[in-house]
Design a protein around this motif. Structure first.
Motif, PDB file in Angstrom:
ATOM      1  N   ASP A  23     -10.414  -1.228  -9.815  1.00  0.00           N
ATOM      2  CA  ASP A  23     -10.835  -2.023  -8.664  1.00  0.00           C
ATOM      3  C   ASP A  23      -9.911  -3.202  -8.386  1.00  0.00           C
ATOM      4  O   ASP A  23      -9.933  -3.756  -7.292  1.00  0.00           O
ATOM      5  CB  ASP A  23     -12.267  -2.537  -8.856  1.00  0.00           C
ATOM      6  N   GLU A  24      -9.130  -3.593  -9.372  1.00  0.00           N
ATOM      7  CA  GLU A  24      -8.165  -4.676  -9.185  1.00  0.00           C
ATOM      8  C   GLU A  24      -7.095  -4.272  -8.172  1.00  0.00           C
ATOM      9  O   GLU A  24      -6.592  -5.088  -7.417  1.00  0.00           O
ATOM     10  CB  GLU A  24      -7.510  -5.017 -10.519  1.00  0.00           C
ATOM     11  N   GLY A  25      -6.746  -2.992  -8.168  1.00  0.00           N
ATOM     12  CA  GLY A  25      -5.730  -2.499  -7.250  1.00  0.00           C
ATOM     13  C   GLY A  25      -4.335  -2.914  -7.657  1.00  0.00           C
ATOM     14  O   GLY A  25      -4.108  -3.403  -8.765  1.00  0.00           O
ATOM     15  N   GLU A  26      -3.413  -2.719  -6.738  1.00  0.00           N
ATOM     16  CA  GLU A  26      -2.003  -2.993  -7.000  1.00  0.00           C
ATOM     17  C   GLU A  26      -1.310  -3.379  -5.710  1.00  0.00           C
ATOM     18  O   GLU A  26      -1.645  -2.860  -4.637  1.00  0.00           O
ATOM     19  CB  GLU A  26      -1.344  -1.742  -7.600  1.00  0.00           C
ATOM     20  N   GLU A  27      -0.340  -4.269  -5.819  1.00  0.00           N
ATOM     21  CA  GLU A  27       0.488  -4.625  -4.664  1.00  0.00           C
ATOM     22  C   GLU A  27       1.233  -3.396  -4.176  1.00  0.00           C
ATOM     23  O   GLU A  27       1.753  -2.630  -4.981  1.00  0.00           O
ATOM     24  CB  GLU A  27       1.568  -5.645  -5.066  1.00  0.00           C
ATOM     25  N   TRP A  28       1.288  -3.220  -2.864  1.00  0.00           N
ATOM     26  CA  TRP A  28       2.118  -2.160  -2.291  1.00  0.00           C
ATOM     27  C   TRP A  28       3.460  -2.820  -1.958  1.00  0.00           C
ATOM     28  O   TRP A  28       3.790  -3.093  -0.819  1.00  0.00           O
ATOM     29  CB  TRP A  28       1.454  -1.560  -1.045  1.00  0.00           C
ATOM     30  N   ASP A  29       4.204  -3.112  -3.014  1.00  0.00           N
ATOM     31  CA  ASP A  29       5.404  -3.928  -2.895  1.00  0.00           C
ATOM     32  C   ASP A  29       6.671  -3.098  -2.689  1.00  0.00           C
ATOM     33  O   ASP A  29       6.634  -1.875  -2.731  1.00  0.00           O
ATOM     34  CB  ASP A  29       5.550  -4.829  -4.123  1.00  0.00           C
ATOM     35  N   GLY A  30       7.749  -3.808  -2.453  1.00  0.00           N
ATOM     36  CA  GLY A  30       9.049  -3.163  -2.330  1.00  0.00           C
ATOM     37  C   GLY A  30       9.363  -2.576  -0.971  1.00  0.00           C
ATOM     38  O   GLY A  30      10.413  -1.972  -0.783  1.00  0.00           O
ATOM     39  N   VAL A  31       8.488  -2.735  -0.006  1.00  0.00           N
ATOM     40  CA  VAL A  31       8.716  -2.188   1.336  1.00  0.00           C
ATOM     41  C   VAL A  31       9.723  -3.081   2.053  1.00  0.00           C
ATOM     42  O   VAL A  31       9.520  -4.285   2.177  1.00  0.00           O
ATOM     43  CB  VAL A  31       7.394  -2.104   2.130  1.00  0.00           C
TER      44      VAL A  31
END
Length: 139
Positions: A23-31
């Motif tokens: 539920d913490e999820g994750e950054e959708w980074d690097g875009v």
């Protein structure tokens, strides 16, 4: 609520890794594409998205939810780049391949079908329903 599609190479960030974040999820980074970044800036908490494995598999494998709105991307000091956080909601019962999307006339205008390179893209409500139907998965 809006709908989206997030693309990731399975060998870089897979559905299983996304699920493991809970539920913490994750950054959708690097875009590093302005159109994809702008799509993330438009996202709101609770928006849903398809999780798409690109490159080898080319298939939608799960549903994710935006759990943090646009914020600075932690992988860069460049202020131009922002990202959202997403968490896994449920896997697809049956993966939906890019070929399946291209073959279904109801999805002829889908961004995935016409611009498969864009890493974060909008999905219409009707496209959302069709893809979930193809994947035998609850919308």
């Amino acid at each position: 609520m809006a709908f989206w599609l997030f693309k990731s190479e399975a060998e870089v960030w897979s559905w299983d890794q996304q699920v493991a974040k809970g539920d913490e999820g994750e950054e959708w980074d690097g875009v590093r594409n302005y159109q994809a970044r702008n799509n993330m800036r438009a996202m709101k908490m609770g928006d849903l998205g398809f999780f798409y494995h690109s490159r080898a598999e080319k298939e939608i494998v799960g549903i994710v939810e935006v759990c943090a709105e646009a914020h600075p991307d932690s992988t860069t000091d460049d202020e131009r780049w922002e990202c959202v956080d997403i968490k896994a909601v449920r896997p697809f019962t049956k993966p939906v391949t890019l070929s399946m999307c291209k073959e279904d006339p109801r999805l002829a205008d889908m961004v995935l079908v016409n611009n498969s390179r864009l890493s974060v893209q909008p999905v219409t409500e009707e496209e959302w329903k069709v893809v979930c139907e193809l994947g035998e998965t609850k919308p």
